[in-house]
Design an enzyme around this catalytic site. Sequence first.
Site, PDB file in Angstrom:
ATOM      1  CG  ASP A  34     -12.389 -15.390 -13.388  1.00 29.37           C
ATOM      2  OD1 ASP A  34     -11.656 -15.841 -12.498  1.00 29.37           O
ATOM      3  OD2 ASP A  34     -13.603 -15.143 -13.216  1.00 29.37           O
ATOM      4  CG  HIS A  64      -6.943 -15.188  -6.309  1.00 26.06           C
ATOM      5  ND1 HIS A  64      -6.395 -15.845  -7.397  1.00 26.06           N
ATOM      6  CD2 HIS A  64      -8.220 -14.920  -6.642  1.00 26.06           C
ATOM      7  CE1 HIS A  64      -7.312 -15.970  -8.337  1.00 26.06           C
ATOM      8  NE2 HIS A  64      -8.426 -15.416  -7.912  1.00 26.06           N
ATOM      9  CG  ASP A  65      -9.920 -18.357  -6.381  1.00 29.79           C
ATOM     10  OD1 ASP A  65     -10.265 -17.285  -5.850  1.00 29.79           O
ATOM     11  OD2 ASP A  65     -10.041 -18.601  -7.601  1.00 29.79           O
ATOM     12  CG  ASP A 125      -1.422   1.682  -3.667  1.00 28.19           C
ATOM     13  OD1 ASP A 125      -0.223   1.416  -3.904  1.00 28.19           O
ATOM     14  OD2 ASP A 125      -1.773   2.387  -2.694  1.00 28.19           O
ATOM     15  CG  ASP A 161      -6.078   3.076   0.549  1.00 29.23           C
ATOM     16  OD1 ASP A 161      -5.152   2.227   0.639  1.00 29.23           O
ATOM     17  OD2 ASP A 161      -6.745   3.230  -0.492  1.00 29.23           O
ATOM     18  CD  GLU A 166     -10.426 -19.892 -12.339  1.00 22.97           C
ATOM     19  OE1 GLU A 166     -10.330 -20.036 -11.112  1.00 22.97           O
ATOM     20  OE2 GLU A 166     -11.338 -19.231 -12.850  1.00 22.97           O
ATOM     21  CG  ASP A 209      -1.716   1.217   1.424  1.00 22.76           C
ATOM     22  OD1 ASP A 209      -1.928   1.919   0.419  1.00 22.76           O
ATOM     23  OD2 ASP A 209      -2.146   1.494   2.570  1.00 22.76           O
ATOM     24  CG  ASP A 249      -7.648 -12.398 -13.346  1.00 19.66           C
ATOM     25  OD1 ASP A 249      -8.489 -13.109 -13.898  1.00 19.66           O
ATOM     26  OD2 ASP A 249      -7.025 -12.707 -12.312  1.00 19.66           O
TER      27      ASP A 249
HETATM   28  O1  TEU Z   1     -12.607 -18.556  -9.545  1.00 16.31           O
HETATM   29  C1  TEU Z   1     -13.427 -19.577 -10.027  1.00 16.31           C
HETATM   30  C2  TEU Z   1     -14.006 -20.421  -9.012  1.00 16.31           C
HETATM   31  O2  TEU Z   1     -14.679 -21.378  -9.334  1.00 16.31           O
HETATM   32  C3  TEU Z   1     -13.884 -20.061  -7.612  1.00 16.31           C
HETATM   33  O3  TEU Z   1     -15.176 -19.859  -7.201  1.00 16.31           O
HETATM   34  C4  TEU Z   1     -13.177 -21.084  -6.817  1.00 16.31           C
HETATM   35  O4  TEU Z   1     -13.368 -22.388  -7.245  1.00 16.31           O
HETATM   36  C5  TEU Z   1     -13.645 -21.028  -5.421  1.00 16.31           C
HETATM   37  O5  TEU Z   1     -13.686 -19.714  -5.015  1.00 16.31           O
HETATM   38  C6  TEU Z   1     -12.722 -21.758  -4.541  1.00 16.31           C
HETATM   39  O6  TEU Z   1     -13.128 -21.635  -3.222  1.00 16.31           O
HETATM   40  C7  TEU Z   1     -12.471 -17.404 -10.271  1.00 16.31           C
HETATM   41  C8  TEU Z   1     -11.568 -16.432  -9.524  1.00 16.31           C
HETATM   42  O7  TEU Z   1     -10.287 -16.979  -9.425  1.00 16.31           O
HETATM   43  C9  TEU Z   1     -12.198 -16.122  -8.202  1.00 16.31           C
HETATM   44  O8  TEU Z   1     -11.368 -15.330  -7.399  1.00 16.31           O
HETATM   45  C10 TEU Z   1     -13.499 -15.423  -8.479  1.00 16.31           C
HETATM   46  O9  TEU Z   1     -14.169 -15.201  -7.276  1.00 16.31           O
HETATM   47  C11 TEU Z   1     -14.386 -16.219  -9.408  1.00 16.31           C
HETATM   48  O10 TEU Z   1     -13.704 -16.768 -10.518  1.00 16.31           O
HETATM   49  C12 TEU Z   1     -15.476 -15.341  -9.982  1.00 16.31           C
HETATM   50  O11 TEU Z   1     -14.918 -14.431 -10.873  1.00 16.31           O
END
Ligand code: TEU
Length: 596
Positions: free
Chosen positions: A241, A370-371, A70, A66, A295, A62, A139
């Site tokens: 995505d 990140h998921d 960023d 905030d 993805e 950051d 993305d």
């Molecule tokens: O993720 C696709 C997805 O299926 C996710 O929902 C994932 O399997 C799940 O969150 C796991 O717990 C993509 C992106 O990477 C994710 O960050 C987004 O939230 C989602 O698409 C919607 O755009």
Amino acid sequence: MCHTTPSTRPLQLLSLFLAVFFLSSCKNDAPKNASAPPADIPDRKWWKEAVVYQIYPRSFKDSDGDGVGDLKGITSKLDYVKSLGVDIIWLNPIYGSPNDDNGYDISDYQGIMKEFGTMDDFDALLKGMHERGLKVVMDLVVNHCSDEHEWFKQARSSRDNPYRDYFHWWPAEKGKPNPRYSFFDVNNDAWEYDKKTDAYYLHYFSDKQPDLNWENPKVREEIFSMMRFWFDKGVDGFRMDVIPFISKDTSYPPLPVEYKGDMVKYYANGPHLHEYLQAMNREVLSKYDIMTVAEGIGTTTDDILNFVDPDRKELNMGYHFEGVSYGYVPGKFKTPEPDGYKLVGFKEIYSRWDAAFAEKGWGTIYLGNHDQPRMVTRWGNDSPEWRELSSKMLTTFLMTMRGTPYYYYGDELGMNNIKFDRIEDYRDIETLNIYKKIQQEGGDLNAFIESQKNGGARDNGRTPFQWDATTNAGFTTGTPWLKVNPNYTTVNAAAQESDPNSVLNYFRNIVKLRKNEPVLIYGKYTLLDKDNPDVYAYTRELKGKKLLILLNFRDKPTTANLGMDISKAKLLIDNYGDGPQNGANLRPYEAAVLEL
Ligand code: TEU
């Protein structure tokens, strides 16, 4: 034998210089810090030889206090990123967004999210990356946009608005549409009733993420032209995505009787998907020297080549979900099996995926994003005793498999799950909705919170980067949008920078090794000791060079049964520093790369 006379040497040196210069300026050539692979490797590409580093912009750095990371923050840390030896940065969405799903709900595809900065900041970031020889992959979120996008505002205003067909509608006079599943709806209902026009709209994710109607050629043209906008600016690729979801059977028939809630299987790979991807390739992608990665939600080893077979002219790579979905308790949201996952099954998945690309196409390899929860918590051991060794071991796996590695920010420090005790600490729509659903159903909320400590709640992997031991890990001078993992006082980049044995420096060394050993990129993969429940062992082979990779996935000593003598093998890297002792006897979480 050819002898060089002194008089011809300057000429030869000049032609050598020219050849090297020509090769290094060739588009598909290796990045500069790699030694040249053997000349006859077919189909070399820069994106096959690269290491991708994923930055979650909200949590990287950051610059304005905030509490939200960023673009200027990222720019200020580009020397650090470069020092890792990686080649490509994948940025999670940075476009205009009301942030219902942290930027995966886009309201302005050609603008920048206010919290992240301005287009000038983006241009400066791009310039800074390119000056350092780093490429940037953005993305591309086009299965859906935000309900605050102008298209949707128009579309929902009346049934005859020109933008109406940009989305999927079901008029209420036809009754309730057949059920469709939504990931981020408390009731998992993908149809949202919209009073103004007395109709339902479709959203596979939250009700603030209406699905775009790809069957409408105008939508496709809007998206293609937006992609050109970013490519013309100089971005080097897109991570796409949930791309297998874009095409739908718009008659919305009832789901087949066999359907058991396995939404992905039934909804991915719609009827016109490959036609749309081929059009995208023809009209946009083929015009630029860029890379694409799907993805690949719902893709299997049987159909992945439909996306990445170069002859089909669609995408370059895809990443599958089989690996990261392995070892969870069936029916319980991303809850790891109590006794841990079985390594034999893990090896089977990654070996099968490697085989999928044996003849053509190209794969990827990743253990976190990140998921997902943090890699070391989920696949290694994040106790203080083993966190560093097991992080290095997992990093060794990622950097020695075939396929482009996608490495998640913070894994190079061994960052681990934050393990929140209270729902109030979570920010992610997914976790908050699942909690509400369990609450509505009178389920066990404490059990859910507990399950997510080592489990897959996405915020575990989204906590701010741990730069140093100052307040908030040096991430922000304000209040961070998501709590910083309290272990930042010891687990941070500054502390690891000067320690030659740190997780960070191990990452740098093994990235260097991958880039200097073409066998690690292009070499054939062979699994050894397949049924060993504790060790993952394999060889990589290219043009007479053979490397052996030994990974102990357990917190106890163990032995690999290799059926070969490795006493003469040369140690290339090892997370204990001195290499396996007494043949293939491995110490807890030991990882070694040997040349046979
Ligand atoms: O993720 C696709 C997805 O299926 C996710 O929902 C994932 O399997 C799940 O969150 C796991 O717990 C993509 C992106 O990477 C994710 O960050 C987004 O939230 C989602 O698409 C919607 O755009």
